[in-house]
Design a protein around this motif. Structure first.
Motif, short mmCIF file in Angstrom:
data_model
loop_
_atom_site.label_atom_id
_atom_site.label_comp_id
_atom_site.label_asym_id
_atom_site.label_seq_id
_atom_site.Cartn_x
_atom_site.Cartn_y
_atom_site.Cartn_z
N ASP A 32 64.49 43.41 61.36
CA ASP A 32 65.75 42.47 62.25
C ASP A 32 65.64 42.59 63.54
N ASN A 33 65.48 42.49 64.44
CA ASN A 33 65.76 43.02 65.96
C ASN A 33 65.00 41.45 66.66
N GLY A 34 65.01 40.61 66.40
CA GLY A 34 63.84 39.66 66.80
C GLY A 34 62.93 38.80 66.10
N SER A 67 61.05 35.85 65.50
CA SER A 67 61.64 34.35 66.36
C SER A 67 60.07 34.36 65.93
N ARG A 111 64.19 27.39 67.88
CA ARG A 111 64.90 28.22 68.40
C ARG A 111 65.66 28.06 69.78
N VAL A 152 69.76 26.76 68.58
CA VAL A 152 70.85 28.12 68.93
C VAL A 152 71.48 27.46 69.76
N GLU A 189 74.12 34.38 69.20
CA GLU A 189 72.97 35.55 68.84
C GLU A 189 71.94 35.64 68.04
N ARG A 190 73.55 34.84 66.63
CA ARG A 190 71.95 34.61 65.46
C ARG A 190 72.02 33.11 65.37
N ASP A 228 71.88 34.27 58.39
CA ASP A 228 71.97 34.23 59.60
C ASP A 228 70.92 35.32 60.08
N ARG A 279 67.49 36.69 65.62
CA ARG A 279 67.66 36.48 66.76
C ARG A 279 66.96 36.30 67.45
N LEU A 314 64.17 35.73 70.34
CA LEU A 314 63.77 36.80 71.06
C LEU A 314 63.18 36.30 72.42
#
Lengths: 299, 299, 299
Positions: free
Chosen positions: C98-100, C103, C111, C114, C118-119, C173, C176, C178
């Motif tokens: 879960d570091n992006g 995405s 995207r 958003v 950040e989430r 959520d 993030r 990226l």
């Protein structure tokens, strides 16, 4: 899965293994035929070097089942009018652009039959088709990536086996032969060139075993190779036949003469590379064993 | 497909991924057994570094099903008299030249049992065979490429499952153990060496978790590693335990102690590489927390 | 094999293809599901560059069957508290930290939704799960290699098809975003950046075809790209549209604008690379054909 033995596709490209291009090709193929076995031959052909791709394909395909599909895509002409081809042969199907890369499928004898012209008539048992059936393509067909949009899906459809899909019209004179054959010349000698430099620095030439035999020497050890202005390299039977660091030549695993350095890089030692000319000729016969077997270990 | 779980072959070689050699091996195997799943472990072993190939194979095979066939071909002796082996073990089949590369299949305890001699007796449950049955080879067998002509076809036949094919005669003392074990020494300490440098510049050593425990420290954080004449690197529990750019050691994913630099290359920072000696020992115990957790973020 | 079309797993990592890490992942997956087809997208993402991994995954996954499982592991946070995720989407399953990096699975429109945070909330049809079921992991779970111990086994279990395994709790959520989207700006113009440099030296940007259309130009040839302080590069329709060695831009095979040099490396010529800013704008309209088609060949 109509036919297992045919459900193999090999890939030779200049797309590299770091970029997502090859994976996109595989995704398109697996979407059509999820049972495919896909084998990478090489994706490290130097960019746009069609001749290298043909040579590398030629070194690999003979070891696959006779009904495998071999895709070779080095395609500087993508987006132009060049044809996309399927070449049906007794030993497999070949798919790629009509820029000569598919000459990998032709025996040296067939290529030899070409006298001067740029295009050739195919021998019996060979048929070429221009891929024009849009149902075999990945839509929309991009202007820049026919490997993914034209060649890969055609290969996947072909690998489904019978019936042979409707590819497009027969093409009579498709393949410009790109792989130069080594030539005899007075002396006697055989003149060839380096086609590929492998990871070990071995220089793989287009001189095959038959050409060596034609030099009239049954004893391979009596032949030598001139390359790069260096002292002639002896033709030997295996890598271990010369001392560490020495350069010699051997008929390698693909049936071609290759220059090697035992535990070293012939390319570095000789300063030679792809395209470098080589000349094979009978060596001087010394009156006696000037170099005894043990002499080598003294160096 | 007699037995799915066995129909996996892994390949570890020094042939590189750019040349057509690996594809030729795969073609030979798929011609024998079109249902094989072939997994590349690495083809980037440094040319002719048998010990590297053994170590890399050892890092990968334990994660495969117990009846997979593991082929390791780094073969400087190709064309000489060295034997070609199949090693049958409780955890898989191993195929390769008899130059020690197959010691990857033996536990450290088994290798440890060898005292001084160059060859070993196999433990119960292990059997070695010399590949001599020509029916298992790809003909004609070349002098330069037994990976394709001997090892690959033997693996493909073995992966067909029962009955175990007639490979050739049993060999009693086949495997010279090439993987050096880390050794305890006074201090106390454990002396080992770097076996592999990975893509991140991590230095993977032959010091395993058991050796650390034997140092008598339950608290891993109290151990340090001397390497390359640099300040001792602490043994920590995970990569994030030190600040960016700092060097430390961790028991890595293969169970071996590895030196790393958080977000950097330990190999570059330490100027160390394959073969570099390392020494693990208890670190100095400071009287108090000289370096509070927060201190790190001030650098 | 409950479901063929789902039995495909793709891998995108920064583990390199030379080290045994990817093979260990494959061994774990094949131990769970011997019928998997595993496709390497790339293992040459620059170490710990999560954004590169997301972009590369995004370039490949749309070409796979809709129920393939895509694993993207670039994981600088391994061993910390970051979650391990499965993202279920209408077009496939995605597995990674879960570091992006996941995405990659979201369309640019999602995207785009958003604003500042950040989430993000997932759109309808998307569900994220935290992998917490130990039965889906490879034990013991190491602190350093969740690619092998968490993500690979989860993917293999998911690829078995129905029923969807119990992964862990829903996450509201998770991702993030990226991947930066190119932005319109006054002029008018579109400002983006280079996301990837491929083997050919092509600079792949995050400017997509829709952004070009939004510039209000139906005639792509009238757009130019400013990059690296060099003369503006024209937007053309295919690689062959400019002379050898000249730099131009084309909407490439993944639907993104890319800068290329015909038979050369745009990266070298422009001195640009990943992260370099680009600006697309209408070019100057000259009063007449200042540069006739033939003029190009005179250079």
């Amino acid at each position: 899965m109509a036919d297992d033995a045919r459900s193999i596709v090999t890939l030779t490209t200049d797309f590299g293994a770091s970029d997502p291009y090859v994976a996109a090709m595989k995704g398109v193929m697996l979407s059509i035929n999820p049972h495919l076995t896909i084998v990478d031959v090489s994706h490290d052909v130097r960019p746009q070097q069609v001749r290298q791709a043909a040579f590398i394909t030629q070194c690999a395909w003979p070891f696959f089942p006779p009904r495998a599909v071999h895709v070779a895509v080095v395609d500087p002409g993508v987006g132009t009018e060049r044809l996309a081809l399927v070449l049906e042969t007794p030993r497999g199907l070949f798919v790629g652009p009509d820029n000569g890369v598919l000459s990998a499928a032709l025996s040296e004898d067939v290529r030899e039959g070409v006298a001067g012209g740029e295009r050739i008539a195919l021998p019996p048992g060979y048929r070429a088709y221009a891929i024009s059936n849009r149902a075999l393509m990945h839509e929309p067909v991009s202007a820049t990536f026919h490997g993914r949009d034209v060649f890969a899906p055609a290969a996947a459809h072909l690998a489904r086996g019978h019936p042979f899909p409707q590819v497009g019209p027969l093409v009579d004179d498709p393949v410009r032969p790109l792989l130069p054959r080594a030539r005899p010349e007075p002396g006697p000698a055989v003149r060839g060139r380096v086609m590929w430099v492998d990871r070990f620095g071995n220089l793989i030439t287009n001189v095959d075993a038959a050409a060596l035999t034609a030099l009239g020497e049954q004893d391979g050890a009596a032949l030598v190779v001139d390359v790069g202005g260096r002292p002639p390299a002896p033709v030997v039977s295996h890598y271990g036949a010369v001392a560490a660091g020495e350069v010699a030549a051997v008929v390698g695993s693909s049936g071609h003469l290759e220059l090697f350095a035992n535990q070293g890089s012939a390319a570095e030692i000789l300063g030679a590379g792809t395209g470098s000319p080589v000349r094979v000729r009978p060596g001087m016969r010394s009156p006696g064993p000037a170099q005894a077997p043990g002499a080598r270990t003294r160096r």
